[in-house]
Design an enzyme around this catalytic site. Structure first.
Site, short mmCIF file in Angstrom:
data_model
loop_
_atom_site.label_atom_id
_atom_site.label_comp_id
_atom_site.label_asym_id
_atom_site.label_seq_id
_atom_site.Cartn_x
_atom_site.Cartn_y
_atom_site.Cartn_z
CB SER A 50 -27.89 -11.86 -16.79
OG SER A 50 -29.25 -11.49 -16.64
CG HIS A 93 -29.46 -21.03 -18.35
ND1 HIS A 93 -29.55 -19.87 -19.07
CD2 HIS A 93 -30.21 -20.85 -17.24
CE1 HIS A 93 -30.34 -19.02 -18.43
NE2 HIS A 93 -30.74 -19.58 -17.31
CG LEU A 104 -32.17 -22.23 -21.69
CD1 LEU A 104 -32.14 -23.74 -21.92
CD2 LEU A 104 -32.33 -21.92 -20.21
NE ARG A 113 -33.92 -9.68 -14.90
CZ ARG A 113 -35.20 -9.35 -14.79
NH1 ARG A 113 -35.65 -8.28 -15.40
NH2 ARG A 113 -36.03 -10.06 -14.06
CE LYS A 149 -27.03 -13.21 -13.30
NZ LYS A 149 -27.87 -12.32 -12.60
N GLY A 195 -27.34 -21.20 -10.23
CA GLY A 195 -26.15 -20.38 -10.39
C GLY A 195 -25.89 -19.53 -9.16
#
Ligand code: PAF
Length: 278
Positions: free
Chosen positions: A183, A35, A31, A185, A147, A145
Site C-alpha cells: 500500500s 500497481h 506506485l 501508505r 485489497k 486491486g
C-alpha cells in the site's frame, strides 16, 4: 516508452493514436509492485495500457490526510515505463474537475458500512472520479486491486447501475513476504509499526483457518480476528467484519461466499486488508 500527458486535450490526442482494446489502471501514484501487477494484467489482455495518476482530493476526509499522501512522480513514470504502459495521464485537478463542476455520483448502501462509515464521503468521491476517468479514457477494461474490496464492489455496482461500457477487472492483492499487503501508505509506518503490521494478515488467516475447520458462525470468525489483533499492542482495531462480498452487509453465518475485512491503526497510519471466502 511511456508517453506522458496532462491536459484533457493532450489525453484526447494521445488516445486517438493508441490501438484498441484499451486498458485503464486508475491510480493515485506512489506506485508499487501492486500497481505493477495491475499494469501487467492489462498488458496481457489489452493492446495498450493507460495509467492515470491523480491524487483525488474529493475522496480524502481531511486536508491533512490529502497533504500527507505520498507523491513520487519520477518513480511513478519509471514504473510505468518499466511495465510497458503506453500512456501515463497526470491531470491537474482542473483537468478532472472542470470550472463550474457540479455533478457527482451518489453511492448506495454498498458504500455505507466499513470504509464508508469510517470515511464519510469517501466512496462518493471515488465513484465520481472513476466515472470521470472512465468517461475521458473510454477503456474496454479497468483494473482495480482486491485489497480495496469495498471500493471494487462500489465501482462494480456503479458500472452495472449506470450501464457504463467497461469491464471491471479485480486483481489479487500483492503482499510482502510477511503478509502485509502493499500500500502507498506503508511508507509512513515507523519501523516498530512496520514490524507489527503483519498481525493484520495473521488475523485474517486465523479466521480462514477456523472456517476451513468447519466454523460457520460469523461472530466466532470476527472474535478470532479480534483475539489475534489483541496480541499486538501497537495494533488499534477500527473494525473487524465478516460481510456479504456484494452488499457488504454483515453476516450471521458463512454458508456461501464472505468477505473477511478489517481496518487497523498503527499510530497515525490506518491499514486495511481482506480475504475472501468462496
Ligand atoms: O484506489 C485508488 O488508488 C483510488 O481510490 C482510485 C481508484 C484511483 C480513485 O481515485
Amino acid at each position: 516508452m511511456t508517453q506522458v500527458v496532462r491536459t484533457r486535450a493532450e489525453l484526447r490526442a494521445a488516445l486517438a493514436a493508441l490501438p484498441r482494446p484499451l486498458g485503464l489502471v486508475p491510480t493515485m501514484g506512489a506506485l508499487h509492485a501492486g500497481h505493477a501487477s495491475l499494469i501487467r494484467a492489462s498488458r496481457e489482455r489489452d493492446a495498450a495500457t493507460v495509467v492515470s495518476i491523480f491524487v483525488n482530493p474529493t475522496q480524502f476526509g481531511s486536508p491533512d490526510d490529502l497533504a500527507r499522501y505520498p507523491r513520487d512522480e519520477a518513480g511513478d513514470l519509471a514504473l510505468c515505463a518499466a511495465e510497458g504502459a503506453a500512456l501515463a495521464w497526470l491531470p491537474a485537478p482542473a483537468d478532472v474537475y472542470p470550472p463550474g463542476f457540479q455533478t457527482s455520483v451518489q453511492v448506495g448502501p454498498v458504500a455505507a458500512p466499513l470504509e464508508g462509515a469510517a470515511r464519510p464521503g469517501h466512496f462518493a468521491g471515488v465513484a465520481t472520479v472513476v466515472a470521470i476517468l472512465l468517461g475521458l479514457v473510454l477503456p474496454a477494461r479497468a483494473y482495480f486491486g482486491r485489497k480495496d474490496a469495498q471500493q471494487l464492489a462500489v465501482v462494480e455496482r456503479m458500472t452495472l447501475d449506470l450501464g457504463l461500457p467497461v469491464e471491471i477487472v479485480g486483481c489479487p492483492t500483492v503482499r510482502a513476504a510477511d503478509g502485509l499487503p502493499l500500500s502507498s501508505r506503508n511508507v509512513r509506518l515507523a519501523p516498530a509499526e512496520r514490524a507489527a503490521a503483519p498481525v493484520v494478515h495473521r488475523a485474517l488467516m486465523a479466521a480462514l483457518a477456523l472456517h476451513a475447520r468447519g466454523e460457520r458462525s460469523a461472530e466466532t470468525l470476527r472474535a478470532a480476528m479480534t483475539a489475534t489483533l489483541a496480541g499486538e499492542p501497537l495494533a488499534e482495531p477500527e473494525y473487524v467484519s465478516v460481510a456479504d462480498p456484494l452488499t457488504m452487509a454483515e453476516l450471521e453465518r458463512v454458508e456461501g461466499s464472505a468477505l473477511l475485512s478489517l481496518a487497523v491503526r498503527f499510530g497515525a497510519v490506518r491499514l486495511i486488508d481482506n480475504e475472501r471466502i468462496g
